[in-house]
Scaffold this motif. Structure first.
Motif, PDB file in Angstrom:
ATOM      1  N   SER A  62       1.302 -15.853   5.136  1.00  0.00           N
ATOM      2  CA  SER A  62       1.609 -16.930   5.439  1.00  0.00           C
ATOM      3  C   SER A  62       1.655 -18.040   4.507  1.00  0.00           C
ATOM      4  O   SER A  62       1.036 -17.703   3.232  1.00  0.00           O
ATOM      5  N   ASN A  63       2.328 -19.237   4.767  1.00  0.00           N
ATOM      6  CA  ASN A  63       2.755 -19.914   3.531  1.00  0.00           C
ATOM      7  C   ASN A  63       1.943 -21.327   3.467  1.00  0.00           C
ATOM      8  O   ASN A  63       2.467 -22.165   2.532  1.00  0.00           O
ATOM      9  N   ASP A  64       1.111 -21.501   4.335  1.00  0.00           N
ATOM     10  CA  ASP A  64       0.109 -22.846   4.280  1.00  0.00           C
ATOM     11  C   ASP A  64      -0.897 -22.623   4.028  1.00  0.00           C
ATOM     12  O   ASP A  64      -2.081 -22.184   4.782  1.00  0.00           O
ATOM     13  N   PRO A  65      -1.738 -22.577   2.622  1.00  0.00           N
ATOM     14  CA  PRO A  65      -2.883 -22.071   2.270  1.00  0.00           C
ATOM     15  C   PRO A  65      -3.941 -23.056   2.811  1.00  0.00           C
ATOM     16  O   PRO A  65      -5.185 -23.030   2.958  1.00  0.00           O
ATOM     17  N   ASN A  66      -3.646 -24.244   3.380  1.00  0.00           N
ATOM     18  CA  ASN A  66      -4.678 -25.316   3.929  1.00  0.00           C
ATOM     19  C   ASN A  66      -4.627 -24.981   5.303  1.00  0.00           C
ATOM     20  O   ASN A  66      -5.472 -25.686   6.080  1.00  0.00           O
ATOM     21  N   ALA A  67      -4.126 -24.116   6.125  1.00  0.00           N
ATOM     22  CA  ALA A  67      -4.195 -23.910   7.502  1.00  0.00           C
ATOM     23  C   ALA A  67      -5.299 -23.441   7.780  1.00  0.00           C
ATOM     24  O   ALA A  67      -5.996 -22.856   7.056  1.00  0.00           O
ATOM     25  N   ARG A  68      -5.753 -23.584   8.897  1.00  0.00           N
ATOM     26  CA  ARG A  68      -7.054 -22.969   9.640  1.00  0.00           C
ATOM     27  C   ARG A  68      -7.062 -21.530   9.602  1.00  0.00           C
ATOM     28  O   ARG A  68      -8.085 -21.004   9.475  1.00  0.00           O
ATOM     29  N   LEU A  69      -5.973 -20.981   9.903  1.00  0.00           N
ATOM     30  CA  LEU A  69      -5.836 -19.604   9.858  1.00  0.00           C
ATOM     31  C   LEU A  69      -4.722 -19.107   9.044  1.00  0.00           C
ATOM     32  O   LEU A  69      -3.638 -19.467   8.957  1.00  0.00           O
ATOM     33  N   THR A  70      -5.046 -18.167   7.995  1.00  0.00           N
ATOM     34  CA  THR A  70      -4.195 -17.721   7.014  1.00  0.00           C
ATOM     35  C   THR A  70      -4.272 -16.214   7.155  1.00  0.00           C
ATOM     36  O   THR A  70      -5.167 -15.560   7.688  1.00  0.00           O
ATOM     37  N   TRP A  71      -2.842 -15.461   6.808  1.00  0.00           N
ATOM     38  CA  TRP A  71      -2.907 -13.966   7.023  1.00  0.00           C
ATOM     39  C   TRP A  71      -2.029 -13.449   5.909  1.00  0.00           C
ATOM     40  O   TRP A  71      -1.190 -13.966   5.445  1.00  0.00           O
ATOM     41  N   THR A  72      -2.226 -12.288   6.137  1.00  0.00           N
ATOM     42  CA  THR A  72      -1.633 -11.121   5.064  1.00  0.00           C
ATOM     43  C   THR A  72      -1.405  -9.960   5.707  1.00  0.00           C
ATOM     44  O   THR A  72      -2.439  -9.171   6.186  1.00  0.00           O
ATOM     45  N   THR A  73      -0.276  -9.215   5.666  1.00  0.00           N
ATOM     46  CA  THR A  73      -0.027  -7.987   6.276  1.00  0.00           C
ATOM     47  C   THR A  73       1.219  -7.338   5.343  1.00  0.00           C
ATOM     48  O   THR A  73       1.864  -8.076   4.510  1.00  0.00           O
ATOM     49  N   GLY A  74       1.217  -6.004   5.519  1.00  0.00           N
ATOM     50  CA  GLY A  74       2.222  -5.342   4.863  1.00  0.00           C
ATOM     51  C   GLY A  74       2.173  -3.695   4.922  1.00  0.00           C
ATOM     52  O   GLY A  74       1.462  -3.349   5.798  1.00  0.00           O
ATOM     53  N   LEU A  75       3.032  -2.986   4.255  1.00  0.00           N
ATOM     54  CA  LEU A  75       3.251  -1.683   4.275  1.00  0.00           C
ATOM     55  C   LEU A  75       3.132  -1.183   2.706  1.00  0.00           C
ATOM     56  O   LEU A  75       3.701  -1.816   1.872  1.00  0.00           O
ATOM     57  N   PHE A  76       2.502   0.092   2.706  1.00  0.00           N
ATOM     58  CA  PHE A  76       2.343   0.741   1.341  1.00  0.00           C
ATOM     59  C   PHE A  76       2.758   2.028   1.448  1.00  0.00           C
ATOM     60  O   PHE A  76       2.763   2.908   2.477  1.00  0.00           O
ATOM     61  N   TYR A  77       3.593   2.663   0.419  1.00  0.00           N
ATOM     62  CA  TYR A  77       4.066   3.884   0.419  1.00  0.00           C
ATOM     63  C   TYR A  77       4.106   4.493  -1.156  1.00  0.00           C
ATOM     64  O   TYR A  77       4.121   3.706  -2.063  1.00  0.00           O
ATOM     65  N   GLN A  78       3.646   5.642  -1.184  1.00  0.00           N
ATOM     66  CA  GLN A  78       3.368   6.293  -2.455  1.00  0.00           C
ATOM     67  C   GLN A  78       3.566   7.812  -2.223  1.00  0.00           C
ATOM     68  O   GLN A  78       3.261   8.469  -1.313  1.00  0.00           O
ATOM     69  N   PHE A  79       4.395   8.418  -3.282  1.00  0.00           N
ATOM     70  CA  PHE A  79       4.790   9.743  -3.497  1.00  0.00           C
ATOM     71  C   PHE A  79       4.554  10.239  -4.735  1.00  0.00           C
ATOM     72  O   PHE A  79       4.616   9.519  -5.633  1.00  0.00           O
ATOM     73  N   THR A  80       3.776  11.300  -4.868  1.00  0.00           N
ATOM     74  CA  THR A  80       3.303  11.675  -6.320  1.00  0.00           C
ATOM     75  C   THR A  80       3.482  13.400  -6.245  1.00  0.00           C
ATOM     76  O   THR A  80       3.058  14.023  -5.234  1.00  0.00           O
ATOM     77  N   ARG A  81       4.088  13.619  -7.458  1.00  0.00           N
ATOM     78  CA  ARG A  81       4.223  15.070  -7.427  1.00  0.00           C
ATOM     79  C   ARG A  81       3.735  15.588  -8.878  1.00  0.00           C
ATOM     80  O   ARG A  81       3.630  14.866  -9.728  1.00  0.00           O
ATOM     81  N   GLN A  82       2.826  16.403  -8.746  1.00  0.00           N
ATOM     82  CA  GLN A  82       2.075  17.098  -9.931  1.00  0.00           C
ATOM     83  C   GLN A  82       2.490  18.374 -10.265  1.00  0.00           C
ATOM     84  O   GLN A  82       2.480  19.418  -9.229  1.00  0.00           O
ATOM     85  N   VAL A  83       2.577  18.769 -11.512  1.00  0.00           N
ATOM     86  CA  VAL A  83       2.731  20.273 -12.094  1.00  0.00           C
ATOM     87  C   VAL A  83       1.904  20.430 -12.891  1.00  0.00           C
ATOM     88  O   VAL A  83       1.588  19.534 -13.973  1.00  0.00           O
ATOM     89  N   SER A  84       0.966  21.461 -13.071  1.00  0.00           N
ATOM     90  CA  SER A  84       0.380  21.815 -14.096  1.00  0.00           C
ATOM     91  C   SER A  84       0.650  23.445 -14.364  1.00  0.00           C
ATOM     92  O   SER A  84       0.511  24.358 -13.517  1.00  0.00           O
ATOM     93  N   LEU A  85       0.524  23.918 -15.587  1.00  0.00           N
ATOM     94  CA  LEU A  85       0.546  25.091 -16.133  1.00  0.00           C
ATOM     95  C   LEU A  85      -0.496  25.323 -17.185  1.00  0.00           C
ATOM     96  O   LEU A  85      -0.321  24.744 -18.352  1.00  0.00           O
ATOM     97  N   GLU A  86      -1.273  26.404 -17.153  1.00  0.00           N
ATOM     98  CA  GLU A  86      -2.210  26.764 -18.265  1.00  0.00           C
ATOM     99  C   GLU A  86      -1.923  28.247 -18.482  1.00  0.00           C
ATOM    100  O   GLU A  86      -1.905  29.027 -17.632  1.00  0.00           O
ATOM    101  N   GLU A  87      -1.902  28.358 -19.861  1.00  0.00           N
ATOM    102  CA  GLU A  87      -1.682  29.727 -20.250  1.00  0.00           C
ATOM    103  C   GLU A  87      -2.519  30.282 -21.530  1.00  0.00           C
ATOM    104  O   GLU A  87      -2.923  29.206 -22.265  1.00  0.00           O
TER     105      GLU A  87
END
Length: 497
Positions: A62-87
């Motif tokens: 919401s864009n009015d910080p002085n309003a009686r009701l304020t809100w925030t919403t959103g979406l989140f995405y994450q992709f991680t690729r991991q590689v491990s090699l032990e010799e």
């Protein structure tokens, strides 16, 4: 390396014995001791860990910080690729074993004079070296994906009373592929893979009361989680005694582990009394299905699994005081008590890896200090028309008087370590003096002003001393300790364009 005895007891080969008892121990406080024909023995190890992460977040509010009701919403995405090699490159391992050990038929006591010269390939289950001389090969790839939706509402019931409600729901998924080979890794294993999905929901509730412009009081409840993951499988044949002690009857260690979660309750206040600013809080945290590293003494491997529940409670107080326009003080005091709520075992009825009441340890491997105190004092002044300062910082951590699982004799012998100990109380003081000359910030510092050197354990999930209980007094134990860096004097200079 464990000392073989005339009776079966070693985990890798029940019939292995030193060809010459004087060879033991191979390493002591004076260095490494090897037979003459393998003095040039080398076994370099390499570990490669690579992680690439892509993260994106879309947020609306919401864009009015002085309003009686304020809100925030959103979406989140994450992709991680991991590689491990032990010799571990070990082309001389057979020569080493032939020089050090003999094998004898079970169950008769072993006579080195009549035993058969041992080889590593036989002693580790008959598995040959990996091509090109590697005795250990472990390759893992994994992918983590997470998509989540979140939102938060803030509603002003009155000018001074505000309610907060929020939530986050996520879809997490991970998959892995694993391949192992080598004499020290249970020989070639068929490629294994797996995947797991979870849908964690984490709510948040709060209420705050602004008594006046200088005094705010609040209460919050929140739930959090940590995503699960996968383990490189450890074959039971590599550590049969340890598996049996822990109650694990599976052919290998758990391939995956789940998320763990916390529920936190906090009451706090933020107050201003003239030139004194205070921030205080009291908290209570429940931690369930704790992700823990399980170290396997005797074979050096470890895996992660969910085991145990704990409670942490405490308080913190922060005070900032401007005594004069030039002199300021900053103080932070905290108290924490984190313990297991009940006995924690890997399997029902199995030997506990922690007892109810034992101190919870984190990644450091040691109990958190109950009391922490940090005090800073800074005096600002002008020297030769240049703004300058002198600052002193003091940090204190008390000694914990609660046993960790590693110090508790009543837990599984795979966890109890007779050489584990609680760090002592510590103090650390630093001094800094600086000035600003045009675009240059120049300062001199002294860290560890009083040159204190407390004896500190190494910490970490695999800090177990791995002591050989059959060794002669003073032998068969590798213990690492740390301390603060010695008093350090230096200068820093920063130029601002």
């Amino acid at each position: 390396m464990k000392k073989p005895t005339p009776f079966p007891r070693t985990q890798f080969d029940l019939n292995l014995q030193f060809a010459n008892p004087s060879y033991y121990p191979l390493i002591n406080q004076y260095g490494l001791h090897l037979p003459a024909n393998v003095q040039n023995y080398r076994s370099p190890a390499s570990v490669i860990n690579e992680q690439r992460t892509f993260t994106e977040e879309l947020r609306l509010q919401s864009n009015d910080p002085n309003a009686r009701l304020t809100w925030t919403t959103g979406l989140f995405y994450q992709f991680t690729r991991q590689v491990s090699l032990e010799e571990i490159y070990d082309p001389m391992v057979d020569s080493l074993f032939q020089s050090l050990f003999v094998e004898c038929p079970a169950p008769a006591p072993c006579n080195p004079a009549t035993g058969t010269p041992a080889t590593a390939t036989n002693s580790f289950g008959g598995f040959p070296l990996v091509k090109n001389g590697y005795s250990y090969y472990n390759y893992n790839t994994g992918h983590d994906r997470q998509i989540a939706a979140f939102g938060e509402l803030n509603f002003n019931l009155t000018d001074r009373l505000k309610l907060t409600a929020g939530a986050r729901i996520a879809k997490t998924a991970f998959d892995f592929n694993h391949y192992a080979d080598g004499t020290q890794n249970g020989g070639p294993s068929p490629p294994t893979s797996g995947n797991k999905e979870e849908t964690p929901f984490t709510p948040k509730l709060g209420v705050s009361f602004q008594a006046d412009r200088n005094n705010l009081y609040y209460f919050t409840y929140a739930k959090g989680f940590r995503t699960g993951g996968d383990n490189a499988p450890i074959a039971q044949d590599l550590c049969p005694n340890t598996f049996q002690t822990l109650g694990l009857n599976t052919p290998q260690s758990p391939a995956t582990y789940n998320s763990d979660s916390v529920k936190s309750y906090e009451i706090g206040a933020k107050n201003k009394l003239g030139s004194l600013r205070l921030a205080s809080s009291v908290y209570y945290i429940q931690w369930n299905d704790i992700q823990q590293n399980i170290y396997l003494p005797g074979c050096g491997f470890q895996f992660t699994t969910n085991v145990g529940q704990a409670v942490a409670k405490g308080f913190d107080l922060q005070a900032d005081w401007s005594a004069t326009e030039s002199l300021t003080f900053e103080t932070a005091i905290g108290y924490t008590n984190a313990r297991y709520g009940q006995d924690a075992s890997l399997v029902p009825g199995g030997q506990p890896i922690a007892r109810g009441g034992d101190a919870v340890v984190g990644d450091s491997g040691t109990a958190s200090p109950p009391w922490t105190i940090a005090i800073g004092a800074q005096y600002d002044f002008t020297a030769f028309d240049f703004p300058s300062f002198i600052r002193l910082d003091y940090e204190y951590q008390s000694k914990s008087h609660t046993l960790t699982a590693a110090e508790d004799r009543s837990v599984s012998p795979t966890v109890y370590d007779p050489f584990a100990y609680t760090p002592p109380a510590t103090t650390f003081v630093s001094l800094r003096v600086g000035t600003t000359v045009r675009k240059w910030n120049v300062s001199g510092f002294i860290d560890n002003l009083f040159d204190t050197h407390p004896l500190l354990p190494p910490g970490g999930a695999n800090s177990h001393s791995d002591a050989d209980t059959s060794a002669p007094p003073g032998q068969g134990v590798l213990i690492r300790n740390y301390t603060f860096r010695p008093r350090t004097i230096g200068m820093t200079a920063t130029f601002h364009m």
